[in-house]
Design a protein around this motif. Sequence first.
Motif, PDB file in Angstrom:
ATOM      1  N   TRP A  73       0.800  -1.216   0.000  1.00 25.83           N
ATOM      2  CA  TRP A  73       0.000   0.000   0.000  1.00 25.83           C
ATOM      3  C   TRP A  73       0.838   1.274   0.000  1.00 25.83           C
ATOM      4  CZ3 TRP A  73      -1.206  -4.079   3.386  1.00 25.83           C
ATOM      5  CH2 TRP A  73      -2.291  -4.831   2.989  1.00 25.83           C
ATOM      6  N   GLY A  74       2.122   1.162  -0.186  1.00 27.57           N
ATOM      7  CA  GLY A  74       2.980   2.342  -0.231  1.00 27.57           C
ATOM      8  C   GLY A  74       3.952   2.385   0.934  1.00 27.57           C
ATOM      9  N   ASN A  75       4.897   3.279   0.821  1.00 25.14           N
ATOM     10  CA  ASN A  75       5.968   3.377   1.808  1.00 25.14           C
ATOM     11  C   ASN A  75       5.451   3.885   3.157  1.00 25.14           C
ATOM     12  OD1 ASN A  75       8.580   3.112   2.672  1.00 25.14           O
ATOM     13  ND2 ASN A  75       9.185   5.146   2.003  1.00 25.14           N
ATOM     14  N   ALA A  76       4.614   4.919   3.139  1.00 25.21           N
ATOM     15  CA  ALA A  76       4.118   5.482   4.398  1.00 25.21           C
ATOM     16  C   ALA A  76       3.238   4.478   5.141  1.00 25.21           C
ATOM     17  CB  ALA A  76       3.335   6.764   4.123  1.00 25.21           C
ATOM     18  N   MET A  77       2.384   3.789   4.424  1.00 22.50           N
ATOM     19  CA  MET A  77       1.526   2.796   5.063  1.00 22.50           C
ATOM     20  C   MET A  77       2.357   1.627   5.576  1.00 22.50           C
ATOM     21  SD  MET A  77      -1.415   2.418   5.995  1.00 22.50           S
ATOM     22  CE  MET A  77      -3.021   1.762   5.877  1.00 22.50           C
ATOM     23  N   GLY A  78       3.424   1.261   4.871  1.00 22.79           N
ATOM     24  CA  GLY A  78       4.319   0.208   5.339  1.00 22.79           C
ATOM     25  C   GLY A  78       4.956   0.565   6.665  1.00 22.79           C
ATOM     26  N   TRP A  79       5.402   1.819   6.802  1.00 27.11           N
ATOM     27  CA  TRP A  79       5.985   2.263   8.071  1.00 27.11           C
ATOM     28  C   TRP A  79       4.943   2.260   9.176  1.00 27.11           C
ATOM     29  CZ3 TRP A  79      10.806   2.543   9.526  1.00 27.11           C
ATOM     30  CH2 TRP A  79      11.790   2.643   8.553  1.00 27.11           C
ATOM     31  N   LEU A  80       3.724   2.672   8.853  1.00 29.27           N
ATOM     32  CA  LEU A  80       2.662   2.684   9.848  1.00 29.27           C
ATOM     33  C   LEU A  80       2.357   1.270  10.332  1.00 29.27           C
ATOM     34  CD1 LEU A  80       0.494   4.281  11.401  1.00 29.27           C
ATOM     35  CD2 LEU A  80      -1.016   3.868   9.457  1.00 29.27           C
ATOM     36  N   ILE A  81       2.294   0.318   9.417  1.00 34.16           N
ATOM     37  CA  ILE A  81       2.028  -1.071   9.801  1.00 34.16           C
ATOM     38  C   ILE A  81       3.159  -1.609  10.666  1.00 34.16           C
ATOM     39  CG2 ILE A  81       1.775  -3.427   8.919  1.00 34.16           C
ATOM     40  CD1 ILE A  81       0.298  -2.173   6.517  1.00 34.16           C
ATOM     41  N   ARG A  82       4.407  -1.313  10.318  1.00 37.55           N
ATOM     42  CA  ARG A  82       5.547  -1.762  11.132  1.00 37.55           C
ATOM     43  C   ARG A  82       5.473  -1.195  12.548  1.00 37.55           C
ATOM     44  NH1 ARG A  82       8.158  -1.007   6.018  1.00 37.55           N
ATOM     45  NH2 ARG A  82       9.170  -2.943   5.346  1.00 37.55           N
ATOM     46  N   ILE A  83       5.149   0.088  12.648  1.00 33.04           N
ATOM     47  CA  ILE A  83       5.058   0.729  13.961  1.00 33.04           C
ATOM     48  C   ILE A  83       3.917   0.127  14.773  1.00 33.04           C
ATOM     49  CG2 ILE A  83       4.516   2.913  15.115  1.00 33.04           C
ATOM     50  CD1 ILE A  83       6.116   4.280  12.825  1.00 33.04           C
ATOM     51  N   LEU A  84       2.782  -0.129  14.122  1.00 31.13           N
ATOM     52  CA  LEU A  84       1.656  -0.745  14.822  1.00 31.13           C
ATOM     53  C   LEU A  84       1.983  -2.158  15.287  1.00 31.13           C
ATOM     54  CD1 LEU A  84      -1.347   0.510  12.676  1.00 31.13           C
ATOM     55  CD2 LEU A  84      -0.682   1.253  14.972  1.00 31.13           C
ATOM     56  N   LEU A  85       2.742  -2.907  14.496  1.00 34.55           N
ATOM     57  CA  LEU A  85       3.159  -4.248  14.912  1.00 34.55           C
ATOM     58  C   LEU A  85       4.066  -4.190  16.136  1.00 34.55           C
ATOM     59  CD1 LEU A  85       3.814  -5.984  11.473  1.00 34.55           C
ATOM     60  CD2 LEU A  85       2.034  -6.543  13.125  1.00 34.55           C
ATOM     61  N   ILE A  86       4.965  -3.212  16.169  1.00 35.01           N
ATOM     62  CA  ILE A  86       5.851  -3.049  17.321  1.00 35.01           C
ATOM     63  C   ILE A  86       5.046  -2.669  18.563  1.00 35.01           C
ATOM     64  CG2 ILE A  86       7.670  -1.594  18.312  1.00 35.01           C
ATOM     65  CD1 ILE A  86       8.898  -1.525  15.498  1.00 35.01           C
ATOM     66  N   LEU A  87       4.116  -1.725  18.414  1.00 35.68           N
ATOM     67  CA  LEU A  87       3.290  -1.319  19.547  1.00 35.68           C
ATOM     68  C   LEU A  87       2.416  -2.476  20.033  1.00 35.68           C
ATOM     69  CD1 LEU A  87       2.174   2.260  18.464  1.00 35.68           C
ATOM     70  CD2 LEU A  87       3.817   1.635  20.236  1.00 35.68           C
ATOM     71  N   GLY A  88       1.853  -3.234  19.105  1.00 31.45           N
ATOM     72  CA  GLY A  88       1.038  -4.387  19.484  1.00 31.45           C
ATOM     73  C   GLY A  88       1.856  -5.425  20.227  1.00 31.45           C
ATOM     74  N   GLY A  89       3.072  -5.671  19.776  1.00 30.38           N
ATOM     75  CA  GLY A  89       3.948  -6.611  20.464  1.00 30.38           C
ATOM     76  C   GLY A  89       4.325  -6.120  21.847  1.00 30.38           C
ATOM     77  N   GLY A  90       4.574  -4.827  21.978  1.00 26.41           N
ATOM     78  CA  GLY A  90       4.889  -4.260  23.285  1.00 26.41           C
ATOM     79  C   GLY A  90       3.728  -4.374  24.260  1.00 26.41           C
ATOM     80  N   ILE A  91       2.518  -4.130  23.754  1.00 22.65           N
ATOM     81  CA  ILE A  91       1.338  -4.253  24.606  1.00 22.65           C
ATOM     82  C   ILE A  91       1.161  -5.696  25.055  1.00 22.65           C
ATOM     83  CG2 ILE A  91      -1.185  -4.135  24.590  1.00 22.65           C
ATOM     84  CD1 ILE A  91      -0.858  -1.632  22.774  1.00 22.65           C
ATOM     85  N   LEU A  92       1.311  -6.639  24.135  1.00 18.64           N
ATOM     86  CA  LEU A  92       1.190  -8.051  24.505  1.00 18.64           C
ATOM     87  C   LEU A  92       2.251  -8.455  25.522  1.00 18.64           C
ATOM     88  CD1 LEU A  92       0.399  -9.752  21.088  1.00 18.64           C
ATOM     89  CD2 LEU A  92      -1.131  -9.442  23.034  1.00 18.64           C
TER      90      LEU A  92
END
Length: 51
Positions: free
Chosen positions: A21-40
């Motif tokens: 979906w593009g470079n910006a959306m890729g960065w957003l997904i990566r950041i959300l994955l990191i935050l989700g992992g931190g929350i878990l």
Amino acid sequence: MSIILSIFNYNIRLLAWVDIWGNAMGWLIRILLILGGGILYFVYGSYDDEN
């Protein structure tokens, strides 16, 4: 690791779909994955059984 490798234009095949979906959306997904992992980690990582 995915963020560090993406700086050098290298992507892990398993996570290559985040850039569809593009470079910006890729960065957003990566950041959300990191935050989700931190929350878990904070919710389930320090589980102490008191029994």
